[in-house]
Design a protein around this motif. Sequence first.
Motif, PDB file in Angstrom:
ATOM      1  N   HIS A 148       0.852  -1.188   0.000  1.00  0.00           N
ATOM      2  CA  HIS A 148       0.000   0.000   0.000  1.00  0.00           C
ATOM      3  C   HIS A 148       0.887   1.237   0.000  1.00  0.00           C
ATOM      4  CE1 HIS A 148      -3.539   2.491   0.843  1.00  0.00           C
ATOM      5  NE2 HIS A 148      -2.764   3.171   1.661  1.00  0.00           N
ATOM      6  N   LEU A 149       0.504   2.226  -0.801  1.00  0.00           N
ATOM      7  CA  LEU A 149       1.205   3.508  -0.850  1.00  0.00           C
ATOM      8  C   LEU A 149       0.194   4.581  -1.220  1.00  0.00           C
ATOM      9  CD1 LEU A 149       3.702   5.322  -0.838  1.00  0.00           C
ATOM     10  CD2 LEU A 149       4.127   4.645  -3.208  1.00  0.00           C
ATOM     11  N   SER A 150      -0.042   5.503  -0.311  1.00  0.00           N
ATOM     12  CA  SER A 150      -1.040   6.545  -0.571  1.00  0.00           C
ATOM     13  C   SER A 150      -0.776   7.722   0.346  1.00  0.00           C
ATOM     14  CB  SER A 150      -2.466   6.013  -0.352  1.00  0.00           C
ATOM     15  OG  SER A 150      -2.669   5.707   1.025  1.00  0.00           O
ATOM     16  N   VAL A 151      -1.431   8.822   0.026  1.00  0.00           N
ATOM     17  CA  VAL A 151      -1.468  10.012   0.883  1.00  0.00           C
ATOM     18  C   VAL A 151      -2.938  10.253   1.205  1.00  0.00           C
ATOM     19  CG1 VAL A 151      -0.976  12.467   1.091  1.00  0.00           C
ATOM     20  CG2 VAL A 151       0.627  10.976  -0.123  1.00  0.00           C
ATOM     21  N   LEU A 152      -3.317  10.011   2.436  1.00  0.00           N
ATOM     22  CA  LEU A 152      -4.705  10.127   2.851  1.00  0.00           C
ATOM     23  C   LEU A 152      -4.943  11.499   3.481  1.00  0.00           C
ATOM     24  CD1 LEU A 152      -5.323   6.596   4.440  1.00  0.00           C
ATOM     25  CD2 LEU A 152      -5.755   7.372   2.106  1.00  0.00           C
ATOM     26  N   GLY A 153      -6.118  12.033   3.214  1.00  0.00           N
ATOM     27  CA  GLY A 153      -6.458  13.330   3.761  1.00  0.00           C
ATOM     28  C   GLY A 153      -5.633  14.461   3.213  1.00  0.00           C
ATOM     29  N   GLY A 154      -4.882  14.210   2.158  1.00  0.00           N
ATOM     30  CA  GLY A 154      -4.073  15.251   1.552  1.00  0.00           C
ATOM     31  C   GLY A 154      -2.754  15.512   2.231  1.00  0.00           C
ATOM     32  N   ARG A 155      -2.474  14.891   3.408  1.00  0.00           N
ATOM     33  CA  ARG A 155      -1.239  15.219   4.133  1.00  0.00           C
ATOM     34  C   ARG A 155      -0.728  14.115   5.045  1.00  0.00           C
ATOM     35  NH1 ARG A 155      -3.907  19.967   7.899  1.00  0.00           N
ATOM     36  NH2 ARG A 155      -5.548  18.731   8.889  1.00  0.00           N
ATOM     37  N   THR A 185      -7.478   3.172 -10.164  1.00  0.00           N
ATOM     38  CA  THR A 185      -8.470   3.557 -11.160  1.00  0.00           C
ATOM     39  C   THR A 185      -9.393   4.626 -10.585  1.00  0.00           C
ATOM     40  OG1 THR A 185      -9.914   1.755 -10.436  1.00  0.00           O
ATOM     41  CG2 THR A 185      -8.410   1.317 -12.276  1.00  0.00           C
ATOM     42  N   ALA A 186      -9.800   5.547 -11.440  1.00  0.00           N
ATOM     43  CA  ALA A 186     -10.681   6.623 -11.006  1.00  0.00           C
ATOM     44  C   ALA A 186     -12.082   6.082 -10.761  1.00  0.00           C
ATOM     45  CB  ALA A 186     -10.716   7.725 -12.056  1.00  0.00           C
ATOM     46  N   GLY A 187     -12.701   6.531  -9.710  1.00  0.00           N
ATOM     47  CA  GLY A 187     -14.048   6.093  -9.386  1.00  0.00           C
ATOM     48  C   GLY A 187     -14.388   6.428  -7.954  1.00  0.00           C
ATOM     49  N   GLY A 188     -15.668   6.397  -7.636  1.00  0.00           N
ATOM     50  CA  GLY A 188     -16.100   6.697  -6.286  1.00  0.00           C
ATOM     51  C   GLY A 188     -16.348   8.177  -6.090  1.00  0.00           C
ATOM     52  N   PRO A 189     -16.824   8.544  -4.910  1.00  0.00           N
ATOM     53  CA  PRO A 189     -17.174   9.952  -4.658  1.00  0.00           C
ATOM     54  C   PRO A 189     -15.994  10.844  -4.325  1.00  0.00           C
ATOM     55  CG  PRO A 189     -17.670   8.620  -2.732  1.00  0.00           C
ATOM     56  CD  PRO A 189     -17.197   7.659  -3.791  1.00  0.00           C
ATOM     57  N   THR A 190     -14.807  10.265  -4.088  1.00  0.00           N
ATOM     58  CA  THR A 190     -13.659  11.070  -3.700  1.00  0.00           C
ATOM     59  C   THR A 190     -12.570  10.991  -4.765  1.00  0.00           C
ATOM     60  OG1 THR A 190     -12.711   9.208  -2.463  1.00  0.00           O
ATOM     61  CG2 THR A 190     -14.107  10.747  -1.248  1.00  0.00           C
ATOM     62  N   LEU A 191     -11.677  11.973  -4.738  1.00  0.00           N
ATOM     63  CA  LEU A 191     -10.583  12.040  -5.689  1.00  0.00           C
ATOM     64  C   LEU A 191      -9.448  11.124  -5.248  1.00  0.00           C
ATOM     65  CD1 LEU A 191     -10.457  15.927  -6.089  1.00  0.00           C
ATOM     66  CD2 LEU A 191     -11.347  14.295  -7.761  1.00  0.00           C
ATOM     67  N   PRO A 192      -8.699  10.544  -6.191  1.00  0.00           N
ATOM     68  CA  PRO A 192      -7.559   9.701  -5.794  1.00  0.00           C
ATOM     69  C   PRO A 192      -6.439  10.505  -5.157  1.00  0.00           C
ATOM     70  CG  PRO A 192      -7.618   9.984  -8.180  1.00  0.00           C
ATOM     71  CD  PRO A 192      -8.894  10.559  -7.644  1.00  0.00           C
ATOM     72  N   HIS A 193      -6.318  11.785  -5.518  1.00  0.00           N
ATOM     73  CA  HIS A 193      -5.289  12.652  -4.941  1.00  0.00           C
ATOM     74  C   HIS A 193      -5.953  13.982  -4.598  1.00  0.00           C
ATOM     75  CE1 HIS A 193      -2.514   9.689  -6.533  1.00  0.00           C
ATOM     76  NE2 HIS A 193      -3.002   9.903  -7.740  1.00  0.00           N
ATOM     77  N   SER A 194      -5.915  14.354  -3.320  1.00  0.00           N
ATOM     78  CA  SER A 194      -6.554  15.589  -2.880  1.00  0.00           C
ATOM     79  C   SER A 194      -5.505  16.506  -2.269  1.00  0.00           C
ATOM     80  CB  SER A 194      -7.649  15.288  -1.851  1.00  0.00           C
ATOM     81  OG  SER A 194      -7.094  14.626  -0.717  1.00  0.00           O
ATOM     82  N   PRO A 195      -5.715  17.826  -2.317  1.00  0.00           N
ATOM     83  CA  PRO A 195      -4.742  18.755  -1.745  1.00  0.00           C
ATOM     84  C   PRO A 195      -4.788  18.759  -0.230  1.00  0.00           C
ATOM     85  CG  PRO A 195      -6.639  19.940  -2.592  1.00  0.00           C
ATOM     86  CD  PRO A 195      -6.828  18.505  -2.990  1.00  0.00           C
ATOM     87  N   ASP A 196      -3.707  19.247   0.350  1.00  0.00           N
ATOM     88  CA  ASP A 196      -3.643  19.427   1.791  1.00  0.00           C
ATOM     89  C   ASP A 196      -4.658  20.503   2.184  1.00  0.00           C
ATOM     90  OD1 ASP A 196      -3.056  19.897   4.421  1.00  0.00           O
ATOM     91  OD2 ASP A 196      -0.983  20.494   4.097  1.00  0.00           O
ATOM     92  N   PRO A 197      -5.638  20.202   3.032  1.00  0.00           N
ATOM     93  CA  PRO A 197      -6.656  21.210   3.370  1.00  0.00           C
ATOM     94  C   PRO A 197      -6.097  22.389   4.145  1.00  0.00           C
ATOM     95  CG  PRO A 197      -6.913  19.251   4.729  1.00  0.00           C
ATOM     96  CD  PRO A 197      -5.897  18.903   3.688  1.00  0.00           C
ATOM     97  N   GLY A 198      -4.895  22.260   4.710  1.00  0.00           N
ATOM     98  CA  GLY A 198      -4.311  23.370   5.446  1.00  0.00           C
ATOM     99  C   GLY A 198      -3.506  24.306   4.572  1.00  0.00           C
ATOM    100  N   SER A 199      -2.519  23.770   3.856  1.00  0.00           N
ATOM    101  CA  SER A 199      -1.626  24.603   3.052  1.00  0.00           C
ATOM    102  C   SER A 199      -2.043  24.717   1.601  1.00  0.00           C
ATOM    103  CB  SER A 199      -0.201  24.035   3.123  1.00  0.00           C
ATOM    104  OG  SER A 199      -0.137  22.754   2.501  1.00  0.00           O
ATOM    105  N   GLY A 200      -2.845  23.786   1.110  1.00  0.00           N
ATOM    106  CA  GLY A 200      -3.218  23.784  -0.294  1.00  0.00           C
ATOM    107  C   GLY A 200      -2.224  23.075  -1.184  1.00  0.00           C
ATOM    108  N   PRO A 250       2.951  12.259   9.001  1.00  0.00           N
ATOM    109  CA  PRO A 250       2.328  13.500   8.528  1.00  0.00           C
ATOM    110  C   PRO A 250       3.280  14.275   7.626  1.00  0.00           C
ATOM    111  CG  PRO A 250       3.016  13.722  10.817  1.00  0.00           C
ATOM    112  CD  PRO A 250       3.258  12.298  10.438  1.00  0.00           C
ATOM    113  N   LEU A 251       2.718  14.941   6.637  1.00  0.00           N
ATOM    114  CA  LEU A 251       3.504  15.712   5.681  1.00  0.00           C
ATOM    115  C   LEU A 251       3.219  17.200   5.883  1.00  0.00           C
ATOM    116  CD1 LEU A 251       2.877  13.563   2.472  1.00  0.00           C
ATOM    117  CD2 LEU A 251       4.784  13.403   4.079  1.00  0.00           C
ATOM    118  N   HIS A 252       4.258  18.005   5.654  1.00  0.00           N
ATOM    119  CA  HIS A 252       4.124  19.452   5.791  1.00  0.00           C
ATOM    120  C   HIS A 252       4.843  20.118   4.632  1.00  0.00           C
ATOM    121  CE1 HIS A 252       3.905  23.435   7.597  1.00  0.00           C
ATOM    122  NE2 HIS A 252       5.194  23.575   7.383  1.00  0.00           N
ATOM    123  N   PHE A 253       4.153  21.020   3.953  1.00  0.00           N
ATOM    124  CA  PHE A 253       4.763  21.714   2.833  1.00  0.00           C
ATOM    125  C   PHE A 253       5.684  22.807   3.356  1.00  0.00           C
ATOM    126  CE2 PHE A 253       4.736  25.143  -0.371  1.00  0.00           C
ATOM    127  CZ  PHE A 253       5.331  24.443  -1.412  1.00  0.00           C
TER     128      PHE A 253
END
Length: 343
Positions: free
Chosen positions: A50-57, A157-172, A107-110
């Motif tokens: 598994h490799l992903s960025v969840l919640g954008g950060r 694969t693209a699908g579902g109600p959410t995006l596969p990659h979303s921006p960080d809701p704090g920094s953008g 956690p990731l920080h820009f």
Amino acid sequence: MDQALLSRAVKAGRRARRAAAGVRRRIERVDTVPVLAARLRPRPVLRPVHLSVLGGRTLNVAVRYPRRAHGIGTALLHLDHRGHRRTAALTPEAQPDGTLLLTATAPLHFAPHGEPAEYAEPGALALGPGLWRLSLAVTDTAGREIVAGLGAAPPRTAGGPTLPHSPDPGSGALFRPVRSADGHALLKVSAPAPQAELVALGLRWDRVTVQVRLVGPLPRHAVWTAEAVRQGAGSTVLPMPLEQHSGHLTADLPLPAMAADGHVQHTWEVRLRSGRTRLKVGRRLTDVRRPKRVFRTPYRSIALADGRLLRVHAHFSAAGTLAVSCAAYAPPARAHETSEDRP
């Protein structure tokens, strides 16, 4: 007849498989970047489970390590970019077959200048813009270190109600797992774009209030003004009083002027302006694929000080931009009784 139906079903199945294969190839091309640099000594490559960025950060990694559990001392996840390295600890989890599952949640920080800000989460990996190569360093109980590359994860694969990659809701900023042309895992960090993010939308009985925060590389001491812009030909621009409280900008919509045409309904956008910079207010720092369908708002009846009653609907466009439509209610029709109507 049955043979003809079977033949059609087989052909339909082949077309579906070819279409699915084409979608996978297109996704791989979108998520593939050129090889960063060739290494003289090739390293072993481990494929992530598994490799992903969840919640954008939040970076999540799980890798199956083929060695026996009792032979592992420490394990680290490295992220490298142009001589800079960030490290996160990997937690070994013993599996029933004797192998290990190495997992990390970081956690990731820009950090455009390489150093995290004071408000960054403790232990966050400060990453600047660019491509970061992922690798593993595993030390056994004898002190020997084994460095392995991290292979690319299977394409999502693209699908579902959410995006596969979303921006960080704090920094953008956008932290996006990608793959190199030679099949290695990379983390692509993109700087945020200047934007006005809607924080709160207040629908009251006598007004509509918007609360906005500014995101991205913008002048710190810039003077901002707010305006409502009517959509369509011959756009009308109405100024809005703007207040600043604790880093947020707050403004009330000029509903009396927006409903000046009486019963004719118009749709308006809310914008912030500073010099030549214009930002449309909206909700974009989410993982929602279709904001117009998800962020549903009710119609409201708003009474103005001059006695008019408005029908107002604040909603979001397909791109997440805030739009407000309003019009005055038509007065109720009165029945005029005449002498002929009387019995």
